[in-house]
Design a protein around this motif. Structure first.
Motif, mmCIF file in Angstrom:
data_model
loop_
_atom_site.group_PDB
_atom_site.id
_atom_site.type_symbol
_atom_site.label_atom_id
_atom_site.label_comp_id
_atom_site.label_asym_id
_atom_site.label_seq_id
_atom_site.Cartn_x
_atom_site.Cartn_y
_atom_site.Cartn_z
ATOM 1 N N LYS A 57 0.866 -1.182 0.000
ATOM 2 C CA LYS A 57 0.000 0.000 0.000
ATOM 3 C C LYS A 57 0.904 1.234 0.000
ATOM 4 N N ILE A 58 0.586 2.170 -0.882
ATOM 5 C CA ILE A 58 1.359 3.403 -0.977
ATOM 6 C C ILE A 58 0.490 4.525 -0.408
ATOM 7 N N VAL A 59 0.979 5.144 0.657
ATOM 8 C CA VAL A 59 0.152 6.128 1.366
ATOM 9 C C VAL A 59 0.888 7.472 1.449
ATOM 10 N N GLY A 60 0.262 8.498 0.903
ATOM 11 C CA GLY A 60 0.859 9.829 0.903
ATOM 12 C C GLY A 60 0.501 10.607 2.154
ATOM 13 N N VAL A 61 1.382 11.498 2.552
ATOM 14 C CA VAL A 61 1.141 12.340 3.722
ATOM 15 C C VAL A 61 1.010 13.787 3.256
ATOM 16 N N ASP A 62 -0.082 14.420 3.672
ATOM 17 C CA ASP A 62 -0.315 15.806 3.266
ATOM 18 C C ASP A 62 -0.534 16.660 4.506
ATOM 19 N N ILE A 63 -0.377 17.950 4.331
ATOM 20 C CA ILE A 63 -0.500 18.877 5.449
ATOM 21 C C ILE A 63 -1.816 19.648 5.320
ATOM 22 N N GLU A 64 -2.456 19.891 6.468
ATOM 23 C CA GLU A 64 -3.705 20.663 6.486
ATOM 24 C C GLU A 64 -3.481 22.012 5.786
ATOM 25 N N GLY A 65 -4.324 22.340 4.837
ATOM 26 C CA GLY A 65 -4.163 23.595 4.089
ATOM 27 C C GLY A 65 -3.762 23.347 2.647
ATOM 28 N N SER A 66 -3.168 22.158 2.384
ATOM 29 C CA SER A 66 -2.748 21.806 1.018
ATOM 30 C C SER A 66 -3.971 21.365 0.198
ATOM 31 N N ILE A 67 -3.847 21.441 -1.127
ATOM 32 C CA ILE A 67 -4.991 21.056 -1.962
ATOM 33 C C ILE A 67 -4.907 19.601 -2.433
ATOM 34 N N LEU A 68 -3.808 18.909 -2.090
ATOM 35 C CA LEU A 68 -3.606 17.570 -2.649
ATOM 36 C C LEU A 68 -4.572 16.531 -2.067
ATOM 37 N N LEU A 69 -4.587 16.414 -0.733
ATOM 38 C CA LEU A 69 -5.444 15.399 -0.106
ATOM 39 C C LEU A 69 -6.927 15.633 -0.382
ATOM 40 N N PRO A 70 -7.428 16.885 -0.274
ATOM 41 C CA PRO A 70 -8.854 17.081 -0.596
ATOM 42 C C PRO A 70 -9.180 16.617 -2.018
ATOM 43 N N PHE A 71 -8.262 16.849 -2.953
ATOM 44 C CA PHE A 71 -8.514 16.416 -4.320
ATOM 45 C C PHE A 71 -8.494 14.885 -4.412
ATOM 46 N N PHE A 72 -7.530 14.275 -3.730
ATOM 47 C CA PHE A 72 -7.431 12.808 -3.744
ATOM 48 C C PHE A 72 -8.692 12.167 -3.175
ATOM 49 N N LYS A 73 -9.219 12.776 -2.089
ATOM 50 C CA LYS A 73 -10.369 12.161 -1.403
ATOM 51 C C LYS A 73 -11.696 12.486 -2.089
ATOM 52 N N THR A 74 -11.810 13.692 -2.659
ATOM 53 C CA THR A 74 -13.138 14.102 -3.146
ATOM 54 C C THR A 74 -13.167 14.441 -4.626
ATOM 55 N N GLY A 75 -11.999 14.587 -5.251
ATOM 56 C CA GLY A 75 -11.956 14.994 -6.655
ATOM 57 C C GLY A 75 -12.220 16.484 -6.829
ATOM 58 N N LYS A 76 -12.344 17.187 -5.690
ATOM 59 C CA LYS A 76 -12.636 18.631 -5.781
ATOM 60 C C LYS A 76 -11.366 19.444 -5.540
ATOM 61 N N VAL A 77 -11.285 20.583 -6.233
ATOM 62 C CA VAL A 77 -10.142 21.476 -6.022
ATOM 63 C C VAL A 77 -10.559 22.527 -4.996
ATOM 64 N N VAL A 78 -9.934 22.471 -3.815
ATOM 65 C CA VAL A 78 -10.287 23.430 -2.768
ATOM 66 C C VAL A 78 -9.303 24.596 -2.804
ATOM 67 N N GLU A 79 -9.651 25.650 -2.060
ATOM 68 C CA GLU A 79 -8.726 26.780 -1.988
ATOM 69 C C GLU A 79 -7.602 26.439 -1.003
ATOM 70 N N ALA A 80 -6.369 26.724 -1.393
ATOM 71 C CA ALA A 80 -5.239 26.409 -0.501
ATOM 72 C C ALA A 80 -5.241 27.374 0.681
ATOM 73 N N LYS A 81 -4.864 26.837 1.858
ATOM 74 C CA LYS A 81 -4.691 27.715 3.028
ATOM 75 C C LYS A 81 -3.212 27.646 3.429
ATOM 76 N N SER A 82 -2.778 28.654 4.189
ATOM 77 C CA SER A 82 -1.344 28.643 4.479
ATOM 78 C C SER A 82 -1.038 27.678 5.625
#
Ligand SMILES: Cc1ncc(COP(=O)(O)O)c(C=O)c1O
Length: 458
Positions: free
Chosen positions: A202-227
């Motif tokens: 299993k390949i598991v990525g780690v993302d930080i709160e505020g980044s747009i990567l994980l929200p896109f991976f989980k929902t397919g939606k592009v969210v606004e990035a936060k700092s």
């Protein structure tokens, strides 16, 4: 000595793997870490710097005496600068201003030109470090833009280096590979190689709160990035090197828990590594906690702690920025092992006994509290103070059934829960009973927690 006739570039890679001994002891899975900070420049990014440049030289994109340009959070810059020093190239780096001063100084010490740009502007803003690096590449004669976000040689570097190295070192005897995702090179390239060799990994990525990567991976939606403050992980763009199809899952962490874990990796494991490694370990523990059965998890620790002496390893910076939380990530198991408690079963009684029986046990065993069971179910606690008060006030007598003196204001906590849970219950004046494998192994009191905190110099 012939075998040592090599340059610093030749000793990149072959970094060791070790097992975490303490910080993950509350999870059943085994967490192994690959110490990429042991590369000669202090990070995993030297692997991609060399590969990107050697491919560029092969293709004729980088010519002798040329200038290497990159928008880098620092580590790739060090790798490129090392290669440039050994092979005689010039370098220009563009860094966002949230990068640590150590990274900036380090690059300048290599003789590089460093341009610092504002962090809080959109990626397509002409002031962003992506835009500035691109413009410089277009206007500097005889230059090569390494472009780690969009140059797929970044990913291929890991496919040819990190992936095979891990497989050879481990024989593929692990279940989950985890690392932070920034440009995406590490997860995509290493993940692609490992999946070819180990179809079940299993390949598991780690993302930080505020980044747009994980929200896109989980929902397919592009969210606004936060700092966010963490360096190295997370994006406000979708780099071509991020291959979501290689990832089975992603785990999100936040700045604070990542920084605290980074400090704990040093104080409890002796591992001097950067914030993105702390983030990856927090994520590995979180991932392990939701697994149905224990697994072997291999985590990449990207860079050296040296780069963060002014921030994560600076107590004042941690306090001033609200990252200093003495109890975060401390588990009850940590508390018990520090205090040398929790090794014997707690003495308990059934509700068929009398108040007098309980008083006898309290005296005989020199204890102050006894859990009382009714037909195998925990009814509550008899505590010496309550018994004394009730006897004194004439509310109970010694011959009464013990259930009359039972205090039901208790909370059961698991040995793997965080200390936080104990502290908040104690503050609410509840009795805290620690459970392990369905057995009560300890009753924690205010003084236990105070002892623990003074022991740990909190
Ligand atoms: C410290 C640190 N951690 C993690 C990463 C993320 O790795 P990748 O860019 O391969 O996704 C980087 C990349 O810049 C980094 O510098």
């Amino acid at each position: 000595m012939k075998k040592f006739d090599r340059s610093v570039i030749d000793v990149i890679g072959n970094t060791p793997i070790i097992k975490l001994q303490k910080v993950a002891s509350h999870v059943e899975s085994e967490i192994y870490v690959k110490l990429e900070y042991m590369n000669p420049g202090g990070s995993i990014k030297e692997r991609i710097a060399v590969y990107i440049l050697e491919q560029a030289i092969k293709r004729g994109d980088l010519k002798p005496g040329g200038t290497i340009i990159e928008g880098t959070s620092g580590n790739t810059g060090v790798g490129l600068a090392m290669y440039a020093a050994v092979h005689g190239y010039k370098t220009i780096f563009v860094l966002p201003d949230k990068q640590s001063i150590e990274k900036i100084n380090n690059l300048r010490a290599f003789g590089a030109k460093v341009i610092v740009t504002p962090t809080n502007v959109a990626a397509d803003d002409p002031r962003s470090y992506y835009s500035v690096a691109q413009r410089l590449a277009e206007t500097t004669p005889n230059s090569f833009y390494a472009n780690q976000y969009y140059n797929l040689d970044n990913k291929m570097a890991h496919y040819h280096s990190t992936g095979p190295e891990i497989f050879e070192q481990t024989n593929g005897e692990f279940d989950v590979f985890m690392c932070g995702v920034g440009t995406g090179g590490t997860i995509s390239g290493t993940g692609m190689y490992l999946k070819e060799k180990m179809p079940n990994v299993k390949i598991v990525g780690v993302d930080i709160e505020g980044s747009i990567l994980l929200p896109f991976f989980k929902t397919g939606k592009v969210v606004e990035a936060k700092s966010y403050v963490l360096e190295g992980i997370g994006e406000d763009i979708f780099p071509d090197n991020v291959d979501f199809s290689v990832m089975d899952d992603m785990v999100e962490v936040n700045d604070k828990e990542s920084f605290i874990m980074t400090r704990q990796l040093l104080t409890r494991e002796g591992i001097y590594t950067g914030g993105s490694s702390g983030a990856a370990v927090v994520a590995a523990i979180r991932y392990a906690q939701q697994l149905k059965e224990p697994k072997k998890i291999l985590v990449i620790l990207n860079d050296s702690g040296n780069r963060y002496t002014g921030k994560i390893f600076n107590d004042e910076w941690m306090r001033n920025n609200g990252y200093w939380d003495n109890t975060l990530n401390v588990t009850i198991s940590d508390v018990l092992s520090t205090l040398g408690k929790g090794n014997d079963d707690v003495i308990s009684m059934s509700d068929e006994n009398t108040v007098s029986d309980a008083v006898k046990i309290l005296k005989q065993e020199n204890i102050s509290q006894i859990p009382i069971y009714s037909k195998g179910n925990l009814l509550g606690i008899v505590n010496e103070k309550n018994v004394l008060r009730s006897l004194f006030e004439g509310k109970i007598s010694l011959g009464d059934n013990i259930s009359i003196a039972v205090d039901r204001n208790f909370e059961l906590v698991n040995i793997n829960d965080l200390l936080d849970k104990v502290a908040s219950n104690l503050i609410q004046r509840k009795t805290v009973l620690v459970e392990k494998d369905d057995k009560i192994i300890e009753i924690l009191t205010d003084i236990d927690i105070l002892n623990f905190m003074s022991n740990r110099n909190f």
